[in-house]
Design a protein around this motif. Structure first.
Motif, PDB file in Angstrom:
ATOM      1  N   PHE A 171      35.243  38.373  38.659  1.00  0.00           N
ATOM      2  CA  PHE A 171      35.197  39.831  38.738  1.00  0.00           C
ATOM      3  C   PHE A 171      33.930  40.331  39.413  1.00  0.00           C
ATOM      4  O   PHE A 171      33.854  41.478  39.818  1.00  0.00           O
ATOM      5  N   VAL A 212      33.093  47.527  42.489  1.00  0.00           N
ATOM      6  CA  VAL A 212      34.285  47.443  41.638  1.00  0.00           C
ATOM      7  C   VAL A 212      35.562  47.710  42.414  1.00  0.00           C
ATOM      8  O   VAL A 212      36.553  46.983  42.288  1.00  0.00           O
ATOM      9  N   LEU A 217      38.729  44.873  43.007  1.00  0.00           N
ATOM     10  CA  LEU A 217      40.099  45.096  42.572  1.00  0.00           C
ATOM     11  C   LEU A 217      41.069  45.027  43.744  1.00  0.00           C
ATOM     12  O   LEU A 217      42.127  44.419  43.664  1.00  0.00           O
ATOM     13  N   PHE A 253      41.648  41.465  44.740  1.00  0.00           N
ATOM     14  CA  PHE A 253      42.619  40.771  43.912  1.00  0.00           C
ATOM     15  C   PHE A 253      44.045  41.155  44.266  1.00  0.00           C
ATOM     16  O   PHE A 253      44.946  40.321  44.303  1.00  0.00           O
ATOM     17  N   ALA A 292      45.962  54.380  45.551  1.00  0.00           N
ATOM     18  CA  ALA A 292      45.471  53.305  44.684  1.00  0.00           C
ATOM     19  C   ALA A 292      46.468  53.047  43.567  1.00  0.00           C
ATOM     20  O   ALA A 292      46.788  51.898  43.263  1.00  0.00           O
ATOM     21  N   PHE A 347      48.410  49.422  43.042  1.00  0.00           N
ATOM     22  CA  PHE A 347      48.259  48.677  41.803  1.00  0.00           C
ATOM     23  C   PHE A 347      49.581  48.483  41.093  1.00  0.00           C
ATOM     24  O   PHE A 347      49.838  47.452  40.484  1.00  0.00           O
ATOM     25  N   PHE A 383      51.221  45.783  42.754  1.00  0.00           N
ATOM     26  CA  PHE A 383      50.559  44.559  42.327  1.00  0.00           C
ATOM     27  C   PHE A 383      51.158  44.044  41.032  1.00  0.00           C
ATOM     28  O   PHE A 383      51.546  42.877  40.910  1.00  0.00           O
TER      29      PHE A 383
END
Lengths: 345, 300, 240
Positions: free
Chosen positions: B39, B221, B225, B228, B266, B270, B273
């Motif tokens: 992370f 951050v 993200l 990933f 975003a 996500f 994702f």
């Protein structure tokens, strides 16, 4: 248990030490200044949510990094129902719990079959999604500008002029979650959850429907976390997506149980009480912008804990605590101080 | 009118995608070879951006040329980090590694904040705002550089892994640590090199990133993200896949930002994702294993 | 030893992983209170067969019936509830729990009450002559203890059919002897299939022996016949 038996139990250190702690906890806020009371209240709420998290994450070993979603949902539900419809916050708590359960079913369905790190990532992602969704749908949620709740003291609004009452409600919440944890720990559900953490496949082979168990624990944990959010907002009175769905707060919900001891009953409380006030105290003593220093210290603590005692404080010190307790004197040494205990403690 | 806005969005989306691909390459290597979720990856991106920034302030040299310095420096940083921080927990359950990297994230981000302060910085390079005209849109020099770098780096890395000895050793270790060890490979060394390589790739990204973005301590951050997301969508360890996934996300974000808003973009990727993770976990047999390994003790 | 009633019926069970056939058209009947040995060289597909029967992998083809109930397509926990369970080749104790708690988890398959579960756990541990502290941490046990614990956990679920996967591996001679006595006692209540590499043990205990090789059934007969079967001898020598 008869009165004399209770008295006898209380006279022994394993009885009176916890009783003392509880008494102090009850009386403490009365002795503190307003700003210390503030720290206390927020710490207790955090401890409550950390314990709620532990019920799922600590017991099953699925480290949800997204529990703040349920916390935030509780907070927003209370906020929106109260400010838009005038519904007393007390009533909104249940609605918040329901919504959190629904959210947990959705998130859980999507994520509970994922491997450890993917689960963590996915739950983290859910925090971002929540933040962005609440920011985007401004007309409904007040958006990034946030909502200020009107302060109307009263029992049903859970807002009080005297903070001491906020404190007692928070303590009540914490005790409630602890009681639920204790209840589950001693029953089939708790055994199965811990077994899942140890070895999920072996547990399946012993007859446990692990999918259903995980979802149930997740939903329960979500509902309890949501209560914390509702209590938090009726105290702090201002909400916006970044506060409600604070990514770092979500990490702390995991950090405190980790430090205190995952899957133990008191672990999350110990962890929270040890660490959470650090942040508040720092800013109290050193003034506003010490956030980076305290966060950095949190980070260091986290790294140290992982590298040195990953099992957490409670487990490490449990034996030390017991030894220390046994060395304390029994009160009223005339009878039975040396009598071997018949009752198991 | 709308057309040219759309074209502009597409072009810039590709550039954005290239950036996303660049920041995720390093993560892809580390995650793919070591099965390790770092992370703190974004914090290293942030640090390398500061590094490039200050180097430029002192030397005035083109950041792209500064890569000659940044890449080796980041490689060394990576090796040190792996040795000091993560090697001790190589055998620990994955979640401990996650916590460790989260701790590292907190430490690095806040240390940066203390040292550099919260103010936003940006590189103002006069010649960097020079634009090229593509399909009627203007695209700036750094963005073109990003696209070029993304493609070149991916191909270079691909070639490295496929055709060099070290690359093969890394791939072998990724497939099976025990297998590789049986053949005389020191897996710890391999991980040191891999982590170093991963951060070196972060160093590659630093040049275009520093020229395009505002630099703040908290920028890490969002990068990690996104990285990933790109890695998962592209397929863990799949370099070309990550490149395509990066472009896809970049385009998605650009187009959604045009018609809706950038925040919702975003939320959209996500959600995508999570959906992809879920789908793969249900039908995982064919793809990289994302679901809990069903290790019923299959004997071989 | 067995009254001939079929408890488990496996028919044409096959599993393909891509191009590899791990289990190839296995069929057999398991009779009540029988002890069937399952042997074969490494990679023969024995554990995979267990995985198929217990629901950890869906078979490519074939059926499994437990007392007439179809098992294929069911989840492992459902199969356990129906009365079939297994141990794992490498013991998987619930490390952070005590021995008794471990077995209690299995016992919860029979009851919802914790006191009862722990009582059953105690009985099972007695039954298998468990020589270590019931309150000790499972992860601290030596290998013999972990193996016994593995069996105890499975037994606590109250199974009709028990699949044992190399329970004797890693044990010394004395431990093996003891374990065999325990298994001998179990037979009165449970039907067993045992994967074993310890051929002496199998030949002494088993009513029948199923021999697998490269996924397929090589032989299914009583121990003496199997020992003399040229194809079986070939398979073992050929693979050494």
């Amino acid at each position: 248990m008869s009165l004399t038996e209770s008295a006898r139990k209380l006279r022994r250190p394993s009885g009176y030490v916890p009783a003392l702690v509880v008494t102090i906890a009850i009386l403490l806020p009365l002795a503190l200044t307003s700003s210390w009371q503030n720290i206390l209240i927020l710490t207790v709420i955090m401890a409550g949510v950390a314990t709620s998290w532990n019920l799922f994450g600590g017991y099953t070993g699925y480290f949800s990094l997204g529990h703040v979603v349920f916390f935030g949902l509780g907070a927003y539900t209370t906020t929106l129902l109260y400010t838009t419809y005038g519904i007393p916050p007390v009533a909104t708590i249940v609605v918040g719990m329901l919504l959190s359960v629904l959210a947990s079913l959705l998130i859980g369905k999507a994520t509970l079959s994922l491997d450890g790190h993917y689960f963590a990532l996915a739950t983290l992602g859910s925090v971002i999604i929540a933040q962005e969704l609440f920011a985007y749908f401004e007309e409904y949620t007040g958006g990034p500008a946030g909502i200020q709740l009107a302060f109307e003291p009263g029992v049903t609004t859970l807002m009080f002029r005297n903070r001491v009452f906020n404190y007692y409600i928070a303590v009540g919440y914490l005790l409630g979650v602890l009681a639920i944890t204790l209840y589950i720990d001693n029953r089939k559900f708790g055994y199965y959850l811990k077994a899942i953490r140890e070895d999920e496949d072996a547990t399946k082979m012993l007859g446990a429907d692990t999918d259903q168990l995980k979802i149930r624990a997740f939903a329960l944990s979500a509902a309890l976390s949501s209560i914390g959010g509702s209590l938090w907002i009726t105290y702090t009175l201002f909400i916006d997506p970044s506060l409600a769905f604070d990514l770092f707060r979500s990490l702390y919900f995991v950090l405190y149980p980790l430090i205190g001891g995952l899957g133990t009953i008191m672990g999350p409380v110990v962890g929270t009480v040890l660490i959470d006030p650090i942040r508040a105290i720092f800013s109290q003593v050193f003034g506003g912008s010490v956030a980076p220093i305290t966060n950095m210290i949190y980070g260091l603590i986290l790294m140290v804990v992982v590298l040195v005692f990953p099992e957490g404080i409670v487990k490490r010190l449990r034996n030390t605590y017991r030894q220390w307790i046994d060395r304390l004197p029994t009160l009223g040494a005339d009878e039975g101080a040396n009598r071997p205990s018949e009752e198991q403690q | 009118m709308v057309d040219s806005l759309l074209v502009s969005a597409i072009i810039n989306g590709l550039a954005l995608g290239a950036i996303y691909a660049l920041i995720s390459i390093g993560l892809n290597i580390i995650f793919g070879v070591m099965d390790f979720v770092n992370f703190a990856h974004g914090e290293y991106i942030m640090l390398s951006m500061y590094g490039t920034y200050f180097l430029y302030q002192f030397t005035g040299v083109n950041p792209l040329l500064l890569l000659v310095v940044m890449i080796p420096v980041m490689f060394v940083v990576g090796v040190i980090t792996q040795r000091v921080v993560f090697q001790p927990v190589l055998d620990a359950p994955g979640t401990m590694q996650i916590f460790l990297s989260l701790g590292l994230l907190l430490v690095l981000q806040n240390a940066a904040q203390i040292v550099f302060g919260v103010e936003t910085r940006s590189l103002n390079i006069p010649w960097a705002s020079q634009t090229f005209s593509v399909l009627g849109t203007n695209i700036t020099y750094p963005r073109v550089a990003a696209i070029v770098l993304a493609v070149v780096t991916t191909l270079a890395l691909f070639g490295f892994l496929r055709y060099t000895h070290l690359g093969r050793v890394i791939r072998a270790t990724a497939q099976s640590e025990e297998g590789a060890e049986l053949m005389g490979v020191d897996s710890k060394r391999v991980y040191l090199v891999t982590f170093g390589l991963g951060l070196a790739l972060v160093g590659v990204a630093s040049a275009p990133l520093t020229m395009i973005y505002f630099i703040t301590p908290t920028i890490g951050v969002q990068f990690v993200l996104i990285a990933f997301v790109v890695v998962v969508l592209g397929g863990l360890g799949n370099l070309k896949g990550a490149l395509y996934a990066g472009f896809f996300i970049g385009l998605l974000e650009a187009v959604v930002s045009l018609y809706l808003s950038s925040e919702i973009a975003a939320a959209i990727y996500f959600t995508l994702f999570i959906c992809v993770l879920y789908v793969r976990s249900q039908y995982g047999a064919l793809w990289d294993i994302v679901s809990r390994p069903n290790s019923g003790g299959v004997s071989r | 030893m067995t009254n001939g009633k079929t408890v488990l019926s496996v028919d044409g069970l096959t599993k393909r992983f891509g191009g590899l056939v791990a289990v190839d058209d296995i069929s057999f009947e398991l009779y009540e209170n029988e002890l069937m040995g399952l042997i074969g060289p490494n990679g023969a597909g024995k554990t995979t067969l267990f995985d198929l029967i217990t629901g950890f992998h869906p078979p490519t083809a074939g059926t499994v019936q437990l007392n007439g109930e179809q098992l294929v397509g069911r989840q492992p926990h459902e199969i356990c509830r129906l009365g079939l369970t297994r141990t794992f080749q490498i013991p998987r104790p619930l490390a952070d729990l005590t021995v008794r708690e471990n077995v209690a988890v299995g016992a919860f398959n029979q009851t919802d009450d914790r006191t009862e579960a722990e009582a059953i756990a105690g009985e099972i541990l007695d039954l298998v002559s468990f020589d270590f502290e019931y309150e000790s941490q499972a992860e601290d046990l030596p290998i013999a203890g972990k193996k016994k614990l593995e069996v105890a956990k499975a037994l606590a679920t109250g199974p009709e059919v028990l699949l044992l996967d190399e329970v004797l591996a890693g044990l010394n001679t004395a431990e093996v002897e003891e374990f065999l006595d325990v298994i001998e006692e179990l037979r009165a209540d449970v039907t067993v299939i045992m994967i074993e590499h310890n051929l002496d043990a199998i030949m002494a205990l088993a009513d029948r022996v199923l021999v697998m090789e490269q996924g397929g059934k090589l032989a299914l007969d009583d121990p003496e016949a199997v020992q003399q079967d040229p194809a079986v001898i070939e398979a073992y020598i050929g693979s050494e």
